[in-house]
Scaffold this motif. Structure first.
Motif, short mmCIF file in Angstrom:
data_model
loop_
_atom_site.label_atom_id
_atom_site.label_comp_id
_atom_site.label_asym_id
_atom_site.label_seq_id
_atom_site.Cartn_x
_atom_site.Cartn_y
_atom_site.Cartn_z
N ILE A 35 38.05 5.63 19.96
CA ILE A 35 38.11 6.99 19.41
C ILE A 35 37.60 7.94 20.48
N TYR A 36 38.36 9.03 20.73
CA TYR A 36 38.01 9.95 21.82
C TYR A 36 37.53 11.30 21.25
N TRP A 37 36.64 11.89 22.02
CA TRP A 37 36.24 13.28 21.75
C TRP A 37 36.40 14.08 23.02
N ASP A 38 37.19 15.15 22.96
CA ASP A 38 37.44 15.98 24.13
C ASP A 38 36.28 16.92 24.37
N VAL A 39 35.75 16.87 25.57
CA VAL A 39 34.60 17.71 25.93
C VAL A 39 35.06 19.15 26.04
N ASN A 40 34.40 20.04 25.33
CA ASN A 40 34.73 21.46 25.39
C ASN A 40 33.55 22.30 25.86
N THR A 41 32.53 21.63 26.38
CA THR A 41 31.35 22.31 26.90
C THR A 41 30.68 21.38 27.89
N THR A 42 29.80 21.90 28.71
CA THR A 42 29.10 21.05 29.67
C THR A 42 28.05 20.21 28.95
N LEU A 43 28.16 18.90 29.12
CA LEU A 43 27.22 17.99 28.47
C LEU A 43 25.96 17.84 29.31
N THR A 44 24.87 17.53 28.64
CA THR A 44 23.59 17.34 29.31
C THR A 44 23.23 15.86 29.29
N PRO A 45 22.54 15.41 30.34
CA PRO A 45 22.12 14.00 30.34
C PRO A 45 21.04 13.76 29.28
N GLY A 46 20.97 12.53 28.81
CA GLY A 46 19.96 12.17 27.82
C GLY A 46 20.49 11.19 26.80
N ASP A 47 19.79 11.10 25.65
CA ASP A 47 20.14 10.13 24.60
C ASP A 47 21.13 10.73 23.61
N TYR A 48 22.26 10.03 23.41
CA TYR A 48 23.29 10.43 22.46
C TYR A 48 23.30 9.44 21.29
N THR A 49 23.54 9.97 20.09
CA THR A 49 23.62 9.11 18.90
C THR A 49 25.06 9.03 18.46
N VAL A 50 25.53 7.79 18.23
CA VAL A 50 26.89 7.54 17.78
C VAL A 50 26.84 6.91 16.39
N GLU A 51 27.55 7.52 15.41
CA GLU A 51 27.61 7.00 14.06
C GLU A 51 29.08 6.84 13.64
N LEU A 52 29.36 5.72 12.94
CA LEU A 52 30.70 5.44 12.44
C LEU A 52 30.65 5.28 10.92
N PHE A 53 31.61 5.89 10.22
CA PHE A 53 31.65 5.86 8.75
C PHE A 53 33.05 5.52 8.27
N THR A 54 33.11 4.86 7.10
CA THR A 54 34.38 4.69 6.39
C THR A 54 34.09 4.22 4.97
N ASP A 55 34.96 4.56 4.04
CA ASP A 55 34.86 4.13 2.63
C ASP A 55 33.49 4.45 2.02
N GLY A 56 32.84 5.53 2.47
CA GLY A 56 31.54 5.90 1.92
C GLY A 56 30.38 5.12 2.49
N TYR A 57 30.60 4.32 3.54
CA TYR A 57 29.53 3.54 4.18
C TYR A 57 29.27 4.04 5.59
N ARG A 58 28.03 3.94 6.00
CA ARG A 58 27.70 4.12 7.43
C ARG A 58 27.82 2.75 8.08
N LEU A 59 28.80 2.60 8.95
CA LEU A 59 29.06 1.30 9.55
C LEU A 59 28.12 1.00 10.71
N SER A 60 27.73 2.04 11.44
CA SER A 60 26.89 1.80 12.61
C SER A 60 26.20 3.10 13.00
N SER A 61 25.01 2.94 13.56
CA SER A 61 24.28 4.08 14.14
C SER A 61 23.58 3.55 15.40
N ARG A 62 24.06 3.99 16.57
CA ARG A 62 23.56 3.47 17.83
C ARG A 62 23.17 4.64 18.75
N HIS A 63 22.23 4.34 19.68
CA HIS A 63 21.80 5.34 20.66
C HIS A 63 22.20 4.90 22.07
N PHE A 64 22.73 5.85 22.84
CA PHE A 64 23.16 5.57 24.20
C PHE A 64 22.59 6.64 25.14
#
Length: 303
Positions: free
Chosen positions: A270-299
């Motif tokens: 799954i892609y997200w197009d950058v529309n602003t300058t990103l800053t270095p650091g910790d990003y949180t990624v969450e995935l959802f479907t069918d009313g559930y949170r499938l994953s929550s990870r930090h990168f």
């Protein structure tokens, strides 16, 4: 000599006079003694009445004390019939006590009447005591029965709670079994040509990849995967609308539809197009479907 009384006649007269005097004295003594005897008898009767009156008063005191001993129990029983009879009997005891203590009781006949009333009141007392004991035993039995019912209800409630917990656990296990799982979640910054960009400030896209493993319990069909990416400043990198989660509308970064047949699907991107300058650091990624949170990870993305 003519006209003179003979000594014999004189003696007879003297004896007669002495006899009359003796008889008169005897009668006087007898009358005096009889008066003294009557007075002594009256005093004895008076003392006897007083003694019986004291004994009667003592019996009434004891009877009244017995009534008072069971008064609290009678009050606790809250039985109108027994309480009314008990109150009437107690009032009668108090009334007779006042009569005794007023010293108006002078006749044996009244003493006898009061003694009969004592016997009647004693009989009533024994009857009320028997009723009180019977009701106390009945109440004790009811309390024991109520306690047993309470214990049974408590045991039943515990069983119901246990069954409910088991059902909830089973339902939760079934729900978890049906939940779609994801593994191998990654976050990668990309250049314009799709290659990896090590400097996040120059990234043109963010790519999230993951795998959906095989799960025969998950209902098959179309699944919409919602992606949320939160930057180090705590801001959502949005732009893909929102979805419903736990009764709320939640904004997302991107979404992707897949057809799930129960088999493993590897390398989903799954892609997200950058529309602003990103800053270095910790990003949180969450995935959802069918009313559930499938994953929550930090990168951590670096500059």
């Amino acid at each position: 000599m003519k006209g003179k009384m003979s000594p014999m006649i004189i003696l007879i007269i003297v004896l007669a006079v002495l006899l009359l005097i003796a008889v008169g004295f005897g009668v006087t003594q007898v009358a005096s003694l009889k008066s003294e005897v009557n007075e002594a008898r009256l005093q004895n009767e008076e003392l006897q009445l007083q003694n019986e009156q004291l004994q009667l008063s003592s019996e009434f005191d004891m009877l009244n004390a017995e009534f008072q001993q069971y008064e609290d129990q009678a009050q606790r029983l809250a039985n109108d019939t027994i309480l009314a009879k008990y109150t009437a009997a107690k009032a009668k005891v108090e009334e007779l006590m006042k009569e005794l203590k007023s010293e108006k009781v002078k006749s044996q006949a009244r003493i006898n009447e009061l003694q009969n009333e004592i016997s009647t009141l004693k009989g009533l007392l024994r009857h009320y005591i028997a009723q009180i004991d019977s009701l106390n035993k009945e109440n004790a039995g009811l309390r024991a029965e109520n306690q047993e019912i309470k214990d049974q209800n408590q045991r039943l409630s515990s069983q119901v709670q246990e069954v409910t917990r088991n059902n909830e656990t089973l339902s939760e296990r079934m729900t978890l079994a049906e939940k779609l799982n994801v593994t191998g979640v990654t976050l990668t910054a990309l250049k314009k040509n799709g290659k990896v960009e090590k400097n996040v400030t120059k990234a043109k896209q963010l790519m999230v990849t993951f795998t959906i493993p095989q799960n025969n319990s998950t209902p098959v069909g179309e699944k919409v995967i919602y992606l949320r990416i939160v930057n180090p400043e705590g801001q959502l990198l949005g732009g893909a609308g929102s979805f419903s989660f736990e009764g709320k509308s939640v904004p997302c970064s991107a979404r992707k539809s897949i057809e799930y047949a129960g088999d493993e699907i590897a390398g989903i991107k799954i892609y997200w197009d950058v529309n602003t300058t990103l800053t270095p650091g910790d990003y949180t990624v969450e995935l959802f479907t069918d009313g559930y949170r499938l994953s929550s990870r930090h990168f951590t993305l670096k500059k």
